[in-house]
Design a protein around this motif. Sequence first.
Motif, PDB file in Angstrom:
ATOM      1  N   LEU A   1      17.905  67.039  43.415  1.00 14.57           N
ATOM      2  CA  LEU A   1      16.643  66.766  44.089  1.00 14.57           C
ATOM      3  C   LEU A   1      16.361  65.287  43.818  1.00 14.57           C
ATOM      4  O   LEU A   1      16.565  64.805  42.692  1.00 14.57           O
ATOM      5  CB  LEU A   1      15.508  67.629  43.522  1.00 14.57           C
ATOM      6  CG  LEU A   1      14.153  67.370  44.185  1.00 14.57           C
ATOM      7  CD1 LEU A   1      14.118  67.996  45.587  1.00 14.57           C
ATOM      8  CD2 LEU A   1      13.006  67.947  43.356  1.00 14.57           C
TER       9      LEU A   1
ATOM     10  N   TYR B   1      15.659  77.698  43.897  1.00 19.02           N
ATOM     11  CA  TYR B   1      15.337  78.059  42.508  1.00 19.02           C
ATOM     12  C   TYR B   1      15.937  79.402  42.101  1.00 19.02           C
ATOM     13  O   TYR B   1      15.824  79.792  40.941  1.00 19.02           O
ATOM     14  CB  TYR B   1      13.813  77.948  42.284  1.00 19.02           C
ATOM     15  CG  TYR B   1      13.460  76.473  42.309  1.00 19.02           C
ATOM     16  CD1 TYR B   1      13.468  75.713  41.153  1.00 19.02           C
ATOM     17  CD2 TYR B   1      13.262  75.809  43.523  1.00 19.02           C
ATOM     18  CE1 TYR B   1      13.242  74.350  41.183  1.00 19.02           C
ATOM     19  CE2 TYR B   1      13.039  74.447  43.568  1.00 19.02           C
ATOM     20  CZ  TYR B   1      13.026  73.720  42.390  1.00 19.02           C
ATOM     21  OH  TYR B   1      12.828  72.358  42.428  1.00 19.02           O
TER      22      TYR B   1
ATOM     23  N   GLY C   1      14.336  63.135  42.654  1.00 20.97           N
ATOM     24  CA  GLY C   1      13.113  63.268  41.854  1.00 20.97           C
ATOM     25  C   GLY C   1      12.234  62.032  41.932  1.00 20.97           C
ATOM     26  O   GLY C   1      12.709  60.900  41.958  1.00 20.97           O
ATOM     27  N   ILE C   2      10.949  62.291  41.948  1.00 22.85           N
ATOM     28  CA  ILE C   2       9.978  61.190  42.003  1.00 22.85           C
ATOM     29  C   ILE C   2       9.843  60.562  40.612  1.00 22.85           C
ATOM     30  O   ILE C   2       9.687  59.345  40.487  1.00 22.85           O
ATOM     31  CB  ILE C   2       8.657  61.712  42.602  1.00 22.85           C
ATOM     32  CG1 ILE C   2       8.912  61.965  44.106  1.00 22.85           C
ATOM     33  CG2 ILE C   2       7.507  60.737  42.384  1.00 22.85           C
ATOM     34  CD1 ILE C   2       7.842  62.720  44.828  1.00 22.85           C
ATOM     35  N   THR C   3       9.987  61.352  39.577  1.00 26.90           N
ATOM     36  CA  THR C   3      10.013  60.783  38.220  1.00 26.90           C
ATOM     37  C   THR C   3      11.298  59.970  38.042  1.00 26.90           C
ATOM     38  O   THR C   3      11.286  58.906  37.415  1.00 26.90           O
ATOM     39  CB  THR C   3       9.936  61.897  37.160  1.00 26.90           C
ATOM     40  OG1 THR C   3       9.041  62.902  37.611  1.00 26.90           O
ATOM     41  CG2 THR C   3       9.447  61.353  35.829  1.00 26.90           C
TER      42      THR C   3
ATOM     43  N   GLY D   1      19.249  69.321  35.756  1.00 26.06           N
ATOM     44  CA  GLY D   1      18.778  70.498  35.033  1.00 26.06           C
ATOM     45  C   GLY D   1      18.231  71.531  36.009  1.00 26.06           C
ATOM     46  O   GLY D   1      18.231  71.310  37.222  1.00 26.06           O
ATOM     47  N   SER D   2      17.745  72.656  35.490  1.00 28.34           N
ATOM     48  CA  SER D   2      17.230  73.686  36.405  1.00 28.34           C
ATOM     49  C   SER D   2      15.973  73.207  37.121  1.00 28.34           C
ATOM     50  O   SER D   2      15.635  73.697  38.186  1.00 28.34           O
ATOM     51  CB  SER D   2      16.977  74.995  35.650  1.00 28.34           C
ATOM     52  OG  SER D   2      15.827  74.894  34.843  1.00 28.34           O
ATOM     53  N   GLY D   3      15.298  72.212  36.559  1.00 26.30           N
ATOM     54  CA  GLY D   3      14.112  71.647  37.206  1.00 26.30           C
ATOM     55  C   GLY D   3      13.883  70.208  36.797  1.00 26.30           C
ATOM     56  O   GLY D   3      12.740  69.750  36.722  1.00 26.30           O
ATOM     57  N   GLU D   4      14.956  69.482  36.502  1.00 29.13           N
ATOM     58  CA  GLU D   4      14.829  68.093  36.030  1.00 29.13           C
ATOM     59  C   GLU D   4      16.047  67.288  36.470  1.00 29.13           C
ATOM     60  O   GLU D   4      17.136  67.823  36.596  1.00 29.13           O
ATOM     61  CB  GLU D   4      14.812  68.009  34.478  1.00 29.13           C
ATOM     62  CG  GLU D   4      13.809  68.867  33.746  1.00 29.13           C
ATOM     63  CD  GLU D   4      14.300  70.291  33.502  1.00 29.13           C
ATOM     64  OE1 GLU D   4      15.492  70.583  33.771  1.00 29.13           O
ATOM     65  OE2 GLU D   4      13.498  71.109  33.056  1.00 29.13           O
ATOM     66  N   ASN D   5      15.857  65.990  36.628  1.00 32.83           N
ATOM     67  CA  ASN D   5      16.999  65.076  36.778  1.00 32.83           C
ATOM     68  C   ASN D   5      17.428  64.621  35.390  1.00 32.83           C
ATOM     69  O   ASN D   5      16.693  64.764  34.419  1.00 32.83           O
ATOM     70  CB  ASN D   5      16.600  63.857  37.617  1.00 32.83           C
ATOM     71  CG  ASN D   5      16.308  64.230  39.059  1.00 32.83           C
ATOM     72  OD1 ASN D   5      15.168  64.118  39.532  1.00 32.83           O
ATOM     73  ND2 ASN D   5      17.320  64.667  39.774  1.00 32.83           N
TER      74      ASN D   5
ATOM     75  N   HIS E   1       4.719  62.629  46.804  1.00 31.45           N
ATOM     76  CA  HIS E   1       4.956  64.079  46.741  1.00 31.45           C
ATOM     77  C   HIS E   1       4.631  64.743  48.077  1.00 31.45           C
ATOM     78  O   HIS E   1       5.363  65.633  48.525  1.00 31.45           O
ATOM     79  CB  HIS E   1       4.117  64.702  45.622  1.00 31.45           C
ATOM     80  CG  HIS E   1       4.719  64.542  44.262  1.00 31.45           C
ATOM     81  ND1 HIS E   1       5.773  65.317  43.824  1.00 31.45           N
ATOM     82  CD2 HIS E   1       4.440  63.693  43.247  1.00 31.45           C
ATOM     83  CE1 HIS E   1       6.103  64.957  42.588  1.00 31.45           C
ATOM     84  NE2 HIS E   1       5.315  63.969  42.212  1.00 31.45           N
TER      85      HIS E   1
ATOM     86  N   GLY F   1      11.225  64.657  35.095  1.00 23.07           N
ATOM     87  CA  GLY F   1      10.676  65.578  36.083  1.00 23.07           C
ATOM     88  C   GLY F   1       9.166  65.621  35.933  1.00 23.07           C
ATOM     89  O   GLY F   1       8.637  65.223  34.898  1.00 23.07           O
ATOM     90  N   THR F   2       8.507  66.110  36.967  1.00 26.05           N
ATOM     91  CA  THR F   2       7.051  66.191  36.915  1.00 26.05           C
ATOM     92  C   THR F   2       6.614  67.069  35.754  1.00 26.05           C
ATOM     93  O   THR F   2       5.708  66.720  34.997  1.00 26.05           O
ATOM     94  CB  THR F   2       6.527  66.762  38.247  1.00 26.05           C
ATOM     95  OG1 THR F   2       6.877  65.829  39.262  1.00 26.05           O
ATOM     96  CG2 THR F   2       5.035  66.977  38.211  1.00 26.05           C
TER      97      THR F   2
ATOM     98  N   ARG G   1      25.572  73.867  40.734  1.00 21.28           N
ATOM     99  CA  ARG G   1      24.503  73.584  41.682  1.00 21.28           C
ATOM    100  C   ARG G   1      25.022  73.926  43.081  1.00 21.28           C
ATOM    101  O   ARG G   1      26.253  73.860  43.318  1.00 21.28           O
ATOM    102  CB  ARG G   1      24.138  72.092  41.581  1.00 21.28           C
ATOM    103  CG  ARG G   1      22.778  71.766  42.119  1.00 21.28           C
ATOM    104  CD  ARG G   1      21.690  72.099  41.122  1.00 21.28           C
ATOM    105  NE  ARG G   1      20.354  71.869  41.636  1.00 21.28           N
ATOM    106  CZ  ARG G   1      19.422  72.822  41.761  1.00 21.28           C
ATOM    107  NH1 ARG G   1      19.659  74.076  41.419  1.00 21.28           N
ATOM    108  NH2 ARG G   1      18.235  72.527  42.191  1.00 21.28           N
TER     109      ARG G   1
ATOM    110  N   ARG H   1       7.387  64.081  50.411  1.00 20.12           N
ATOM    111  CA  ARG H   1       8.585  64.900  50.160  1.00 20.12           C
ATOM    112  C   ARG H   1       8.377  66.333  50.643  1.00 20.12           C
ATOM    113  O   ARG H   1       9.314  66.982  51.124  1.00 20.12           O
ATOM    114  CB  ARG H   1       8.954  64.860  48.670  1.00 20.12           C
ATOM    115  CG  ARG H   1      10.315  65.489  48.399  1.00 20.12           C
ATOM    116  CD  ARG H   1      10.790  65.300  46.976  1.00 20.12           C
ATOM    117  NE  ARG H   1       9.943  66.004  46.028  1.00 20.12           N
ATOM    118  CZ  ARG H   1      10.098  65.932  44.709  1.00 20.12           C
ATOM    119  NH1 ARG H   1      11.043  65.176  44.186  1.00 20.12           N
ATOM    120  NH2 ARG H   1       9.285  66.599  43.907  1.00 20.12           N
TER     121      ARG H   1
HETATM  122  N1  PMP Z   1      15.409  68.575  40.084  1.00 18.65           N
HETATM  123  C1  PMP Z   1      14.873  69.780  40.297  1.00 18.65           C
HETATM  124  C2  PMP Z   1      15.774  70.909  40.644  1.00 18.65           C
HETATM  125  C3  PMP Z   1      13.489  69.980  40.170  1.00 18.65           C
HETATM  126  O1  PMP Z   1      12.954  71.183  40.359  1.00 18.65           O
HETATM  127  C4  PMP Z   1      12.665  68.890  39.812  1.00 18.65           C
HETATM  128  C5  PMP Z   1      11.186  69.086  39.672  1.00 18.65           C
HETATM  129  N2  PMP Z   1      10.518  68.928  40.881  1.00 18.65           N
HETATM  130  C6  PMP Z   1      13.268  67.640  39.609  1.00 18.65           C
HETATM  131  C7  PMP Z   1      14.638  67.526  39.755  1.00 18.65           C
HETATM  132  C8  PMP Z   1      12.451  66.438  39.263  1.00 18.65           C
HETATM  133  O2  PMP Z   1      11.720  65.984  40.380  1.00 18.65           O
HETATM  134  P1  PMP Z   1      10.327  65.278  40.225  1.00 18.65           P
HETATM  135  O3  PMP Z   1      10.513  64.154  39.289  1.00 18.65           O
HETATM  136  O4  PMP Z   1       9.997  64.815  41.605  1.00 18.65           O
HETATM  137  O5  PMP Z   1       9.374  66.293  39.713  1.00 18.65           O
END
Ligand code: PMP
Length: 312
Positions: A217, A164, A219-221, A194-198, A57, A256-257, A148, A60
């Motif tokens: 993104l 975001y 993603g690390i997850t 997703g808005s904050g997830e893969n 993290h 996602g985290t 996106r 990144r």
């Molecule tokens: N895509 C977006 C747009 C995100 O905000 C996140 C959360 N950081 C992720 C994917 C998942 O990334 P990660 O697994 O590194 O949290």
Amino acid sequence: MTWDENGKIWMDGEFIDWKDANIHVLSHVVHYGSSIFEGIRSYDSNGKAAVFRLKDHVKRLFESGKIYKMEIQHSESEIFEAIKETIAINDLKECYIRPISYRGYGQLGVNPLTSPVKTAIAVWSWGKYLGDDGLENGVNVGVSSWRRMAPNTLPSMSKAGANYMNSQLAKLEAIENNYDEALLLDSESYLSEGSGENIFLIKDDEIYTPSISSAILRGITRDSVIKLANDLGYEVREEKIPREMLYLADELFFTGTAAEVTPIRSVDGIEIATGKRGPITKKIQDEFFNIVEGKSEDKYNWLTYIDDSDKK
Ligand code: PMP
């Protein structure tokens, strides 16, 4: 999500009382969205705080800055140590960790180079992002009418605050339509994230996820799940995925985290398979949670443990 307003926030090398951790209203970031950040989780692993993939993290965060020529005024190892210290000082085990670098108070105008780069780290308790029920029974998502960011507009591989705004448009629309989360397509209308997830998709025992050419993104997850899936004997196909694969999938899940590994129950009101968490999703979830909660061997050295010696 629970703030502890008696907690301390790290700001450029000093611990500041939560309520005093403020910036000037004329800071560059407030006007032009010039920030980059990370979202990291720490788990309670047999009574100790264990941070998931901290080094990756932090790396990144620096990579996000590199794209925007935003030079963080601390080294990667200083930020790594500062994060450990912030968790220790706030006496938290299970928490969400938010390091952020931003263009501060200097001069206004689009040129970012005349504003100093500042960094802060905050930690707080945050339960299951898409709800406890979501982890077991899955969430309902809708494909957003917003795309996106196109790759020649805002680079999605930088985790920048400004990205975001795009996520917020999609999230607002999802809320309006009573979905738990939004799913965005890329500018060519292939699946993005997703808005904050893969997102991951399973069809006929094969696992797919959008490749880095679909404005995601990295993603690390996502990376962790690809490794865990490989260990379970599945190869993960990273490629362009057409929208209709969503409806025909046997299983779908977000990573996602914040969201961890969350099954998706329906897309646009169409049930995915039986509308229940699928068996491969469950296997991957179990592998993931067993590692982060210290129930199985941390074979990839993903966890960084925090102890009292981190309270410097
Ligand atoms: N895509 C977006 C747009 C995100 O905000 C996140 C959360 N950081 C992720 C994917 C998942 O990334 P990660 O697994 O590194 O949290």
